[in-house]
Write an enzyme that holds these catalytic residues in place. Sequence first.
Site, PDB file in Angstrom:
ATOM      1  N   CYS A 201       0.859  -1.174   0.000  1.00 63.71           N
ATOM      2  CA  CYS A 201       0.000   0.000   0.000  1.00 63.71           C
ATOM      3  C   CYS A 201       0.898   1.227   0.000  1.00 63.71           C
ATOM      4  O   CYS A 201       1.979   1.207   0.560  1.00 63.71           O
ATOM      5  CB  CYS A 201      -0.893  -0.010   1.230  1.00 63.71           C
ATOM      6  N   HIS A 389      -8.585  -0.367   3.847  1.00 63.93           N
ATOM      7  CA  HIS A 389      -7.256   0.074   4.284  1.00 63.93           C
ATOM      8  C   HIS A 389      -6.959   1.481   3.772  1.00 63.93           C
ATOM      9  O   HIS A 389      -6.501   2.352   4.526  1.00 63.93           O
ATOM     10  CB  HIS A 389      -6.226  -0.928   3.766  1.00 63.93           C
ATOM     11  N   GLU A 390      -7.243   1.720   2.488  1.00 63.14           N
ATOM     12  CA  GLU A 390      -6.917   3.029   1.916  1.00 63.14           C
ATOM     13  C   GLU A 390      -7.858   4.112   2.426  1.00 63.14           C
ATOM     14  O   GLU A 390      -7.442   5.266   2.625  1.00 63.14           O
ATOM     15  CB  GLU A 390      -6.973   2.953   0.385  1.00 63.14           C
ATOM     16  N   HIS A 393      -6.467   5.354   5.550  1.00 60.62           N
ATOM     17  CA  HIS A 393      -5.481   6.426   5.337  1.00 60.62           C
ATOM     18  C   HIS A 393      -6.178   7.748   5.065  1.00 60.62           C
ATOM     19  O   HIS A 393      -5.791   8.797   5.588  1.00 60.62           O
ATOM     20  CB  HIS A 393      -4.579   6.071   4.153  1.00 60.62           C
TER      21      HIS A 393
END
Length: 1095
Positions: A201, A389-390, A393
């Site tokens: 990632c 997950h992104e 962020h």
Amino acid sequence: MCDGALLPPLVLPVLLLLVWGLDPGTAVGDAAADVEVVLPWRVRPDDVHLPPLPAAPGPRRRRRPRTPPAAPRARPGERALLLHLPAFGRDLYLQLRRDLRFLSRGFEVEEAGAARRRGRPAELCFYSGRVLGHPGSLVSLSACGAAGGLVGLIQLGQEQVLIQPLNNSQGPFSGREHLIRRKWSLTPSPSAEAQRPEQLCKVLTEKKKPTWGRPSRDWRERRNAIRLTSEHTVETLVVADADMVQYHGAEAAQRFILTVMNMVYNMFQHQSLGIKINIQVTKLVLLRQRPAKLSIGHHGERSLESFCHWQNEEYGGARYLGNNQVPGGKDDPPLVDAAVFVTRTDFCVHKDEPCDTVGIAYLGGVCSAKRKCVLAEDNGLNLAFTIAHELGHNLGMNHDDDHSSCAGRSHIMSGEWVKGRNPSDLSWSSCSRDDLENFLKSKVSTCLLVTDPRSQHTVRLPHKLPGMHYSANEQCQILFGMNATFCRNMEHLMCAGLWCLVEGDTSCKTKLDPPLDGTECGADKWCRAGECVSKTPIPEHVDGDWSPWGAWSMCSRTCGTGARFRQRKCDNPPPGPGGTHCPGASVEHAVCENLPCPKGLPSFRDQQCQAHDRLSPKKKGLLTAVVVDDKPCELYCSPLGKESPLLVADRVLDGTPCGPYETDLCVHGKCQKIGCDGIIGSAAKEDRCGVCSGDGKTCHLVKGDFSHARGTALKDSGKGSINSDWKIELPGEFQIAGTTVRYVRRGLWEKISAKGPTKLPLHLMVLLFHDQDYGIHYEYTVPVNRTAENQSEPEKPQDSLFIWTHSGWEGCSVQCGGGERRTIVSCTRIVNKTTTLVNDSDCPQASRPEPQVRRCNLHPCQSRWVAGPWSPCSATCEKGFQHREVTCVYQLQNGTHVATRPLYCPGPRPAAVQSCEGQDCLSIWEASEWSQCSASCGKGVWKRTVACTNSQGKCDASTRPRAEEACEDYSGCYEWKTGDWSTCSSTCGKGLQSRVVQCMHKVTGRHGSECPALSKPAPYRQCYQEVCNDRINANTITSPRLAALTYKCTRDQWTVYCRVIREKNLCQDMRWYQRCCQTCRDFYANKMRQPPPNS
């Protein structure tokens, strides 16, 4: 997503889309399924007859239903429906109501080609409801499209019925043939551990330039803190790239993406996050062709930047105007907090070529016009983990590996996130939760506080694992296309990795992705977290509840007013699947009081600047604190002699006053109101008489104006003064007449104020300069038993009662370790049930009570003695003394130590002086030569003898030379290695044997040339067999070369020609013998066995 957790209820449109693509001849998943063809009819309430429920029959085949009497004709989009559905020997009556709660009114699926074209808005064709006579049942149906058939789910306990129209039937759904399938739900089990994938990632951060000069004041910012609410909504735009739409097909891509986003929604509902985050899709865009302005390639950062600019132009627009929301009309675009782009293009980080990267996002980009973007690669249903997950962020979460306390663990935000777990198994780390809380408390997250009022979220559906909706075959089709099926010969390994066979291929292939949780892997077993485990019941619905509050922390200050906090956890019990998180805050702050700070001590804010100055490598004592009005809880410090403040810390320590003359305190980076009762957030205020929450009736206000002043001065009868003796003071606080007087001057405007009460008469003096004057306005209060200042005491009325009372509490005598607080004994006047504090002289001194005493600050001290290093001995030889510095210090919240009074430190003070004995003069160490390395192949040690030359053996141990030292020697690592002897090259007479002789490393086994040549073993030796026939010369096959060929011979190389070689007697030629070694070897052997011819 942690062990034992379950998926929250699935959103209605996802369940509807799950069955749209089913083949009528194929059962869903691996569960047992029945199939029937039925005719649903719309009926009136009078036609409903509810017989007793029979037991569920066994599997059935198709049957043709009977035709019921005429009923009202169903029209699409009606608000309520009552349907009769004969299914599997039962008459089901479906009570339905149109349901659009899972969509915003502006939601739409847009198909965009070379020219932008919007699709039609979603029809009003979604229904939800129940089955009459079946408590706890659920119905979710749609009647969308031109055909108008029913598509959806009917759930009766653990039994599921899927319905869709037959392919060859047309017309309205009422009275039209439909295909129904029945399957029985399976119960999930606790998950097991999963494997780590090596998928990468990339998170992009915004580079900020340092700010010099006085910070600008953003008119949109406010002083009040943004309170952390229990629920936030991220309204998300999802765009499917053209290569993805082409790969799946538009309808399948829509179904696939909504299923993935539902999994993402469930991950953000997990209890470990602590805050409810709703990831809601407001628009789904399916690209038929890539727009010209959208550039997607192998370079990940460039692709993400291009998508961010493109989505902002196409779907952006101002979300807020200052603190006001932009009104949303029916033609306004849906509000977008985040944008996700899904592509099948293999992109990479920092280079323009394919690699293992699967996602890129901007850190903290949510709500930002051109940074609220996520780029994700379509890698099957594991796409859900990438997007979650992104988006983490995007919501301000760093990788867990960036936090020392969370590194090395398996969570959603791990650097190499765990794949193979589903939303019921993966959890968020405490570091992710802290990062999210800090982001949501910042002003950049304000867009998440306002949700599109047209949006609806909830629909009550049962908890299901994704593998219960997608069989192994269907998962293979998602990964490798519609011609792929699951490899049955790999079933014993299916939970570790899904193996698929594509039609036309001879071998199975895999992407090393485990199947979804809930995929069956055997009898009464299914895959959970990459392992095949037995099925266990789903945990019951459990709401979270708080644990008891923990102990209060130490006060943030060592003197004066500070702040302390205590915490609690939502684990008593923790929220279960579908359960709600604990309401309220997990951290509570309170005001704490200490002894007054000594006079002359810098302010608490100044101390923090000085602490930063001490840690700085630059010159000491140069920074002083500056309060920025619109950012009172950020630490700004100004270099001496400069007006430009520097931002030193994002927030000051808890308990720092919001301003130099304010009682409000900074707590957790936000300015909090402090009531006069000392409670954070309290609205209690002092009245004009100085009484907390008083009514202002205990004093009399005297005010007026005086218009003959140019400058002002203040002086008490004890000679304390401000601006006297023709000297102009700087603004600040002064102690005059027993109270603190605050003097403020802005240009020609001056203000003098004091809280009081005063203990000496005050004289306000006017300094006359020039001819112009601006006048003076004055106000002061006196107790109701006084009429004016300096007036003599009036006679005490007969109905007044003067008594001693305990009017308050003094501060604690110590800040930790257990101290005492004493009450303040005051003289109180009582008149008509009204109490007033008066001078102590009004009450008889003989009856004055002793103050009450109470224990306080019982928490352990964080103050401790800190001793510095001992100085060198005062004598180099014989006896002397050593000194060291011993200080009592107190540890602040940020770890900084400040000096405090010795009485605060527990235990006796460590010794600051001790006796010592210097080393005898001329004492030296003597060392011998180093020995050889103890190892001839690898690591060893050199040794030597070290001795003290002093007769008493008092050499300085700190200067003693080393007696051992590490060494490495590889000179003896190579040795000769021999193989076994071969068989004799001859079957009779004299022959040769050979063996392999190699020079090899003892440790690594590598070949080398460092072995001694003289000690090399012989590779050949002679061997002797029985006497040979004289007709054959044995020497023709006993040469070393021929013997080696014989030893290495395995088979003939020229099988077809070797018989001719033997017949032509060409075996003695080495070229032919090498190609036909087996035939020639047998030929010689036979020749040797033949008897000699008769002479």
